[in-house]
Structures are given as structure tokens and as C-alpha cells.
Design a protein around this motif. Structure first.
Motif, PDB file in Angstrom:
ATOM      1  N   CYS A  77       7.801   3.983   0.327  1.00  0.00           N
ATOM      2  CA  CYS A  77       6.932   3.544   1.608  1.00  0.00           C
ATOM      3  C   CYS A  77       5.817   3.526   1.329  1.00  0.00           C
ATOM      4  O   CYS A  77       5.006   4.642   1.066  1.00  0.00           O
ATOM      5  CB  CYS A  77       7.272   4.100   2.766  1.00  0.00           C
ATOM      6  N   ILE A  78       4.749   2.402   1.422  1.00  0.00           N
ATOM      7  CA  ILE A  78       3.473   2.394   1.269  1.00  0.00           C
ATOM      8  C   ILE A  78       2.568   2.385   2.543  1.00  0.00           C
ATOM      9  O   ILE A  78       1.506   2.160   2.661  1.00  0.00           O
ATOM     10  CB  ILE A  78       2.877   1.267   0.371  1.00  0.00           C
ATOM     11  N   VAL A 127      12.369  -0.394   0.939  1.00  0.00           N
ATOM     12  CA  VAL A 127      12.750   0.719   1.241  1.00  0.00           C
ATOM     13  C   VAL A 127      13.382   1.081   2.302  1.00  0.00           C
ATOM     14  O   VAL A 127      13.926   2.220   2.326  1.00  0.00           O
ATOM     15  CB  VAL A 127      11.526   1.993   1.248  1.00  0.00           C
ATOM     16  N   CYS A 132       6.761  -2.921   9.168  1.00  0.00           N
ATOM     17  CA  CYS A 132       7.936  -2.644   9.909  1.00  0.00           C
ATOM     18  C   CYS A 132       7.756  -2.478  11.337  1.00  0.00           C
ATOM     19  O   CYS A 132       8.291  -2.654  12.322  1.00  0.00           O
ATOM     20  CB  CYS A 132       8.975  -1.667   9.389  1.00  0.00           C
ATOM     21  N   CYS A 184      10.209  -5.617   5.236  1.00  0.00           N
ATOM     22  CA  CYS A 184       9.686  -4.409   4.187  1.00  0.00           C
ATOM     23  C   CYS A 184       9.561  -4.943   2.659  1.00  0.00           C
ATOM     24  O   CYS A 184      10.584  -5.280   2.227  1.00  0.00           O
ATOM     25  CB  CYS A 184      10.708  -3.256   4.263  1.00  0.00           C
ATOM     26  N   CYS A 237       2.712   0.645   5.048  1.00  0.00           N
ATOM     27  CA  CYS A 237       1.842  -0.899   5.273  1.00  0.00           C
ATOM     28  C   CYS A 237       2.139  -1.208   6.994  1.00  0.00           C
ATOM     29  O   CYS A 237       1.220  -1.991   7.406  1.00  0.00           O
ATOM     30  CB  CYS A 237       2.419  -1.958   4.630  1.00  0.00           C
ATOM     31  N   GLU A 238       2.773  -0.716   7.543  1.00  0.00           N
ATOM     32  CA  GLU A 238       3.229  -0.700   8.934  1.00  0.00           C
ATOM     33  C   GLU A 238       3.655  -2.231   9.294  1.00  0.00           C
ATOM     34  O   GLU A 238       3.790  -2.524  10.477  1.00  0.00           O
ATOM     35  CB  GLU A 238       1.930  -0.574   9.969  1.00  0.00           C
TER      36      GLU A 238
END
Ligand code: SF4
Ligand code: SF4
Length: 53
Positions: A36-37, A22, A42, A18, A39-40
Motif C-alpha cells: 500500500c502506497i 493490494v 480507497c 486501488c 494514496c488514499e
């Protein structure tokens, strides 16, 4: 982000990838903080499919 606690193996891989820092791991819970943006990263890092959008 949706977190499935019954699927998670608490390996910490998602925390490591990450970029926004976060994610944090307690003993039995993954905490997803604000910022959290989506971004996927994770989701793709999780070997057990415990995270989804
Ligand atoms: S989607 Fe991206 S920013 Fe959000 S928790 Fe996952 S890795 Fe971090
Ligand atoms: S990568 Fe997946 S299995 Fe590992 S701590 Fe994160 S959500 Fe749990």
C-alpha cells in the motif's frame, strides 16, 4: 490504513480503485496486503467511511 469492519458494506468500491491491487474482499473482511502506497484513493472511494489513515 485502518479498516472498520462494523462500518463496511462490503461493496468492493475500494478494491476497484486501488491501483496497487493490494486490497481484496472476503465475505466478512477486507484484506489490506503489503505494498500500500497510502494514496488514499480507497478512503475517498468508500461511501460509508469505513477506511481511514
Ligand atoms: S491507500 Fe491506495 S494503495 Fe493503499 S489500499 Fe488504498 S487505494 Fe490501495
Ligand atoms: S468501499 Fe468501503 S464499504 Fe465498500 S468494501 Fe471498501 S471499505 Fe467496505
Amino acid at each position: 490504513m485502518k479498516f472498520k469492519s462494523d462500518t463496511c458494506g462490503y461493496c468492493g468500491a475500494c478494491v476497484s480503485v486501488c491501483r496497487e491491487n493490494v486490497l481484496s474482499l472476503d465475505e466478512w473482511q477486507l484484506n489490506i496486503g503489503p505494498g500500500c502506497i497510502e494514496c488514499e484513493s480507497c478512503i475517498f472511494a468508500c461511501p460509508l467511511g469505513a477506511l481511514e489513515k
